[in-house]
Design a protein around this motif. Structure first.
Motif, PDB file in Angstrom:
ATOM      1  N   ASN A   1      54.661  40.935  40.738  1.00 11.77           N
ATOM      2  CA  ASN A   1      54.525  39.582  41.273  1.00 11.77           C
ATOM      3  C   ASN A   1      53.238  39.368  42.055  1.00 11.77           C
ATOM      4  OD1 ASN A   1      57.600  40.252  41.105  1.00 11.77           O
ATOM      5  ND2 ASN A   1      57.483  38.023  41.055  1.00 11.77           N
ATOM      6  N   VAL A   2      52.402  40.412  42.152  1.00 13.26           N
ATOM      7  CA  VAL A   2      51.123  40.291  42.854  1.00 13.26           C
ATOM      8  C   VAL A   2      49.995  40.455  41.836  1.00 13.26           C
ATOM      9  CG1 VAL A   2      49.614  41.290  44.610  1.00 13.26           C
ATOM     10  CG2 VAL A   2      52.077  41.145  45.029  1.00 13.26           C
ATOM     11  N   THR A   3      49.076  39.510  41.842  1.00 14.74           N
ATOM     12  CA  THR A   3      47.966  39.545  40.871  1.00 14.74           C
ATOM     13  C   THR A   3      46.618  39.383  41.571  1.00 14.74           C
ATOM     14  OG1 THR A   3      48.244  37.170  40.490  1.00 14.74           O
ATOM     15  CG2 THR A   3      49.380  38.666  38.969  1.00 14.74           C
ATOM     16  N   ASN A   4      46.465  40.038  42.732  1.00 17.04           N
ATOM     17  CA  ASN A   4      45.217  39.878  43.497  1.00 17.04           C
ATOM     18  C   ASN A   4      44.157  40.919  43.133  1.00 17.04           C
ATOM     19  OD1 ASN A   4      46.234  42.203  44.686  1.00 17.04           O
ATOM     20  ND2 ASN A   4      46.802  41.213  46.624  1.00 17.04           N
ATOM     21  N   GLY A   5      44.476  41.817  42.206  1.00 15.49           N
ATOM     22  CA  GLY A   5      43.502  42.816  41.779  1.00 15.49           C
ATOM     23  C   GLY A   5      43.298  43.955  42.747  1.00 15.49           C
ATOM     24  N   LYS A   6      44.056  43.981  43.839  1.00 13.00           N
ATOM     25  CA  LYS A   6      43.888  45.033  44.843  1.00 13.00           C
ATOM     26  C   LYS A   6      44.668  46.278  44.425  1.00 13.00           C
ATOM     27  CE  LYS A   6      43.174  41.949  48.796  1.00 13.00           C
ATOM     28  NZ  LYS A   6      43.664  41.542  50.125  1.00 13.00           N
ATOM     29  N   LYS A   7      43.981  47.421  44.526  1.00 13.72           N
ATOM     30  CA  LYS A   7      44.578  48.677  44.098  1.00 13.72           C
ATOM     31  C   LYS A   7      44.299  49.738  45.160  1.00 13.72           C
ATOM     32  CE  LYS A   7      44.850  51.555  39.935  1.00 13.72           C
ATOM     33  NZ  LYS A   7      44.342  51.699  38.551  1.00 13.72           N
TER      34      LYS A   7
END
Length: 376
Positions: free
Chosen positions: A303-309
């Motif tokens: 549900n998170v699509t901010n590109g943070k890894k």
């Protein structure tokens, strides 16, 4: 009854007692694992001419006898409480502290080893050039010093933190000690029968992490609470009459979906939950968070699509924390260098990490012999 007969009674009773225990040793069913002590028990040694001659059989039989002696747990408990009555502060490196706390004694501090471990982290950050943070979790005895018995050893957490801060200069050092100090009167930060942080303690760490990194602090609700948790300090102490802890599980109630991949080098397994509820049926319930210790864990928040890894290099203190932190990231990869013996640098090359976090307990980071793997 004659005097002669009376004199024979005591030796006969003693021999009967010993003979009964020998029979029970071999007749009673044996366990391979002690859930109370959280360890595998010794197997009966193989009898060979060589093992008898070189003493291996004798040593093995002594361990077998010690592990499988009838009513062993009862006798361990009696010995622990008897020592306490005689004025001892604890048993097997565990303090019997106030308010039901069982707290691990401080380990000996090797400044040279601590500086070396901190140097491994600093060199890794410099080489990878990934924005990084460091969190060291202080030992319970350092934070809860007012609960320790009077004759306790001094904790070295202050020196550990100083070494880390002076050496790891390329990272954002997040010091949670002041927060723990200000909150400990109103919040149970550590479990009473285990060395880990409670869920509320881990949430305090998560809040400090968000403040330091500019992340938005997410909201969580209690979704399950289970009594009867007996952790590592309980299992070592012999104080079997202590009341167990309560494990609280907090989660994001918005319905986020997760994919959790666990890989210990024998083939990856995938799961759809951050919580492994089957562990709640055991005395040691802490592995409910991400199934306990594994070499490699990948968590994807669908549900998170901010590109943070986020890469987390950690020990078990990070498990509960990560169930909170995943709400801020599309993906988190956790590696435990006690078990992950591949090149972390090659992992960096293969993955597009936007951040890294090094999270260890104070005792672990100061005594670890595994951090050198960061430079492999």
């Amino acid at each position: 009854m004659s005097e002669k007969a009376k004199n024979r009674i005591l030796p006969c009773v003693f021999l009967l007692f010993i003979f009964s225990f020998v029979i029970m040793l071999f007749v009673l069913p044996k366990n391979d694992f002690s859930e109370t002590e959280k360890r595998s028990l010794s197997e009966f040694p193989k009898i060979t001419l060589e093992s008898v001659k070189n003493g291996e059989f004798t040593d093995g039989f002594e361990k077998y006898l010690s592990d499988h002696f009838p009513f062993r747990d009862m006798f361990i408990g009696i010995d622990a409480y008897f020592g306490l009555a005689l004025g001892k502060s604890g048993e097997n490196g565990i303090y019997a502290a106030k308010d039901g706390y069982l707290i691990t004694e401080p380990s000996s501090f090797d400044e040279a080893k601590m500086l070396k471990n901190a140097g491994y982290i600093e060199k890794f950050i410099e080489k990878t050039n990934i924005p990084s943070s460091v969190i060291i979790i202080p030992q319970a005895g350092y934070v809860l010093s007012e609960k320790l018995p009077a004759n306790h050893k001094e904790y070295n957490d202050g020196a550990i933190f100083d070494c880390a801060k002076s050496t790891i200069k390329s990272a954002n050092f997040i010091d949670v000690r002041d927060t723990f100090e200000s909150q400990k009167a109103d919040t149970q930060i550590y479990y009473k029968t285990d060395h880990h942080l409670t869920s509320k303690g881990s949430m305090l760490v998560y809040n400090e992490f968000c403040k330091a990194t500019g992340e938005e602090t997410q909201s969580f609700s209690l979704i399950k609470s289970v009594d009867g948790f007996y952790g590592t300090t309980y299992s070592k102490s012999g104080f079997w009459l202590k009341k167990g802890d309560t494990v609280e599980i907090y989660g994001n109630t918005s319905g986020n979906k997760y994919n959790v991949t666990v890989d210990d080098g024998k083939g990856a397994q995938s799961f759809d939950s951050l919580y492994f509820y089957s562990h709640l049926e055991n005395k040691d319930k802490y592995p409910v968070f991400l199934d306990g210790n594994h070499a490699f864990v990948r968590i994807h928040n669908e549900n998170v699509t901010n590109g943070k890894k986020l890469l987390i290099v950690k020990d078990s203190y990070a498990h509960c924390f990560t169930t909170f932190a995943i709400e801020n990231y599309e993906e988190i990869v956790m590696v435990d260098l006690r078990y992950y013996k591949k090149s972390v640098n090659k992992l960096i090359e293969a993955e597009n990490f936007t951040e890294a976090l090094f999270m260890f307990g104070a005792e672990n980071i100061s005594t670890s012999t595994d951090l050198a793997w960061l430079l492999m």
